[in-house]
Design a protein around this motif. Structure first.
Motif, PDB file in Angstrom:
ATOM      1  N   ALA A   3       0.832  -1.203   0.000  1.00 55.22           N
ATOM      2  CA  ALA A   3       0.000   0.000   0.000  1.00 55.22           C
ATOM      3  C   ALA A   3       0.865   1.251   0.000  1.00 55.22           C
ATOM      4  O   ALA A   3       0.509   2.273  -0.571  1.00 55.22           O
TER       5      ALA A   3
ATOM      6  N   GLN B  80      -2.514   3.865  -6.284  1.00 58.39           N
ATOM      7  CA  GLN B  80      -3.252   3.777  -7.540  1.00 58.39           C
ATOM      8  C   GLN B  80      -3.527   5.172  -8.087  1.00 58.39           C
ATOM      9  O   GLN B  80      -3.495   5.407  -9.277  1.00 58.39           O
TER      10      GLN B  80
ATOM     11  N   TYR C 193      -9.567  -5.122  -6.324  1.00 57.19           N
ATOM     12  CA  TYR C 193     -10.022  -3.730  -6.377  1.00 57.19           C
ATOM     13  C   TYR C 193     -11.285  -3.639  -7.234  1.00 57.19           C
ATOM     14  O   TYR C 193     -12.325  -3.101  -6.809  1.00 57.19           O
TER      15      TYR C 193
ATOM     16  N   HIS D 182      -9.995  -0.154  -3.074  1.00 62.10           N
ATOM     17  CA  HIS D 182      -8.568  -0.072  -3.401  1.00 62.10           C
ATOM     18  C   HIS D 182      -7.719  -0.622  -2.262  1.00 62.10           C
ATOM     19  O   HIS D 182      -6.738  -1.349  -2.480  1.00 62.10           O
ATOM     20  N   TYR D 183      -8.107  -0.319  -1.035  1.00 62.03           N
ATOM     21  CA  TYR D 183      -7.341  -0.794   0.119  1.00 62.03           C
ATOM     22  C   TYR D 183      -7.333  -2.324   0.164  1.00 62.03           C
ATOM     23  O   TYR D 183      -6.266  -2.949   0.276  1.00 62.03           O
TER      24      TYR D 183
ATOM     25  N   THR E 258      -5.443  -3.880  -2.682  1.00 61.95           N
ATOM     26  CA  THR E 258      -3.997  -3.772  -2.482  1.00 61.95           C
ATOM     27  C   THR E 258      -3.511  -4.845  -1.512  1.00 61.95           C
ATOM     28  O   THR E 258      -2.488  -5.491  -1.744  1.00 61.95           O
TER      29      THR E 258
ATOM     30  N   ALA F 159      -4.846  -5.242  -6.987  1.00 61.85           N
ATOM     31  CA  ALA F 159      -5.244  -3.854  -7.253  1.00 61.85           C
ATOM     32  C   ALA F 159      -4.885  -3.452  -8.669  1.00 61.85           C
ATOM     33  O   ALA F 159      -5.187  -2.348  -9.112  1.00 61.85           O
TER      34      ALA F 159
END
Lengths: 113, 421
Positions: free
Chosen positions: A16, A21, A59, A96-97, A100, A105
């Motif tokens: 992360a 991104q 993601y 996204h978190y 990842t 992602a």
């Protein structure tokens, strides 16, 4: 918590930190948003009970699932109602978190305008 | 992006690789956060402070007890679906896995100017940040004896005592329970309990003979209105008598007598859920002003009272108006932890990107019968105009079901684990 999970957590944080991104996005903000999922889905998505975990979510899939929940004509599931509490951008950050953390992602969702 | 902020973001990633095991030896300069209270709020704060700082912050957790007994699911002790033992959370994971220094003691004074807190046994403890998570304190009706008329609103001995009293309910018994004015711990909790008591009566075959009087100090049902109205009017229509706007003035426990402004109510089993406030520790420090709860900034949970730099209050004791529940306490702990880590890294907490994304989520399951449950979902987000947390979406289950009952345990196990393990 076993060692495998610990390694996953640490690797997740590491990834992360180096593969944002979106340019200059504060990933700790995404982490804070996503941490609100943990009460039901486990710390960083590691579920210990019957509720599904989020450790294998990409993601793209998670974003699309959450957006579908937000657009139900007649929301009935608890997750439909949870998803309705967030903005599109917040949903994207949460997805996204977890994407990842799972190492998925790479493929970005198609964002709705 | 400022240099500080760049370093902060790098730190969140770069140090992760070397932090698999908790390190016991710290540099002399490691910041120190003291957490007072090891319930859902405090335990979550301690865990996430260590986890999100990659163990670069020293954390001391102070609680007078060796374990915490969850109020979540504790109504199920009343109808014997679970035992109190199953609700005990110890601090073993926090200390051995996360490296939290767990101290069994009681805090009794905060020195805001000196940034130190005094423990009953251990003396003064210095802090860079102090997180207070001490839960609720009961405002006792003057004559009440909880041995005879328990509140059972903090899970423990009183929960078992109320279970025993309910076990003795027989034909023509009257059970009375009282609900305090909002805000109180767990908005749906009293109504959930009323349903389970009615279910106990029903399962004893006493429908139409024994009854439950619910005396609510509020004018209406405070949470899951659709669900509980339906349960009171239909499912338990022959058992529950729901009476609003009844404020308890005193309780004569030996007579089972509840004295209110309008009338006296007498029951064979009496369960008083009293009015609540922040603990004396918080009030005596001056952190509640003239009120019952501690006023905080919901972006950081820092006290709004001057002279308490670095003092945060999370969970049931604070005054933001979010529901007082374990799930929300856990949610607030994470916002508070994020704010403390940023603050220690010199990164502003009022950064617009963060401000736009401070949310707290609540989900909870309420058992309605022996094997069926309902649920409530609520999400809050920071509102820049009011400076408060505002509800963004609220939903409740259409109907109670056995599927929800099963899912309730899945929810609870992750909530317990996310907070204590």
């Amino acid at each position: 918590m076993n060692k495998k999970i610990v390694r996953t957590l640490c690797l997740g944080t590491l990834v992360a930190g180096v593969v944002p991104q979106v340019q200059a996005e504060d990933l700790t903000v995404n982490r804070l948003l996503a941490s609100q999922c943990a009460q039901c889905h486990g710390t960083n998505g590691h579920s210990v009970g019957s509720i599904e975990g989020l450790t294998d979510e990409s993601y793209k899939d998670l974003y699309e699932d959450l957006m579908d929940m937000r657009s139900e004509d007649r929301p009935e599931n608890i997750m439909d109602h949870q998803a309705l509490g967030y903005t599109d951008d917040q949903v994207r950050r949460i997805a996204h978190y977890f994407g990842t953390l799972s190492g998925k992602a790479g493929e970005a969702p198609e964002f709705k305008d | 992006m400022s240099m500080n902020r760049r370093r902060f973001l790098q730190a969140c990633g770069a140090s992760a690789a070397v932090s698999i095991a908790p390190t016991r030896v710290k540099a002399a300069s490691a910041p120190h956060v003291v957490v007072i209270g090891g319930g859902f709020a405090g335990a979550t704060a301690a865990k996430y402070l260590r986890m999100w700082s990659d163990r670069t912050i020293d954390v001391t957790l102070v609680d007078p007890n060796a374990s915490h007994t969850s109020c979540v699911l504790s109504n199920l002790v009343l109808n014997r679906r679970i035992t109190l033992k199953e609700l005990k959370m110890d601090y073993g994971s926090l200390s051995s896995f996360y490296g939290v220094n767990v101290v069994r003691d009681r805090a009794n004074k905060v020195d805001g100017a000196g940034k130190r807190v005094r423990l009953k046994e251990g003396g003064w403890l210095n802090y860079d940040h102090l997180v207070i998570a001490t839960g609720i304190n009961m405002i006792n009706p003057p004559s009440i004896d909880y041995k005879l008329t328990p509140h059972a609103w903090i899970a423990g001995g009183q929960t078992n005592r109320l279970a025993s009293l309910l076990n003795k309910v027989g034909p023509d018994s009257t059970v009375i329970m009282t609900i305090p004015k909002s805000p109180y711990r767990c908005p749906p909790g009293p109504y959930e309990r009323a349903c389970l008591i009615a279910d106990i009566i029903k399962r004893k075959g006493l429908e139409g003979s024994a009854r439950l009087q619910v005396l609510d100090a509020n004018s209406s049902i405070q949470a899951e209105k659709h669900t509980f109205e339906n349960a009171f009017n239909n499912l338990y229509g022959n058992i529950v008598e729901y009476i609003t706007d009844v404020e308890v003035e005193d309780v004569i426990s030996t007579e089972g007598r509840v004295v209110t402004r309008t009338a006296d109510y007498v029951g064979d089993v009496v369960n008083i859920i009293p009015q609540q406030r922040a603990m004396g520790f918080i009030r005596n420090a001056g952190l509640t002003g003239d009120g019952l709860w501690a006023s905080v900034d919901p972006l950081t949970y820092a006290s709004t009272v001057s002279g308490f730099d670095g003092v945060h209050i999370i969970g049931d004791s604070q005054a933001t108006g979010q529901p007082k529940s374990a799930h929300m306490a856990n949610a607030q702990a994470k916002v508070c932890v994020d704010a403390i880590i940023r603050s220690l890294a010199g990164v502003p907490n009022d950064d617009p990107e963060r401000v736009a994304n401070v949310t707290t989520a609540s989900a909870c399951y309420s058992p309605i019968t022996y094997d069926q449950a309902s649920w409530l979902s609520a999400v809050f987000a920071y509102n820049t105009e009011s400076g408060q947390m505002a509800l963004t979406h609220l939903g409740e289950a259409d109907r109670w079901s056995t599927g929800n009952y099963r899912q309730m345990f899945g929810w609870a196990s992750n909530l317990f684990t996310d907070s204590f393990h």
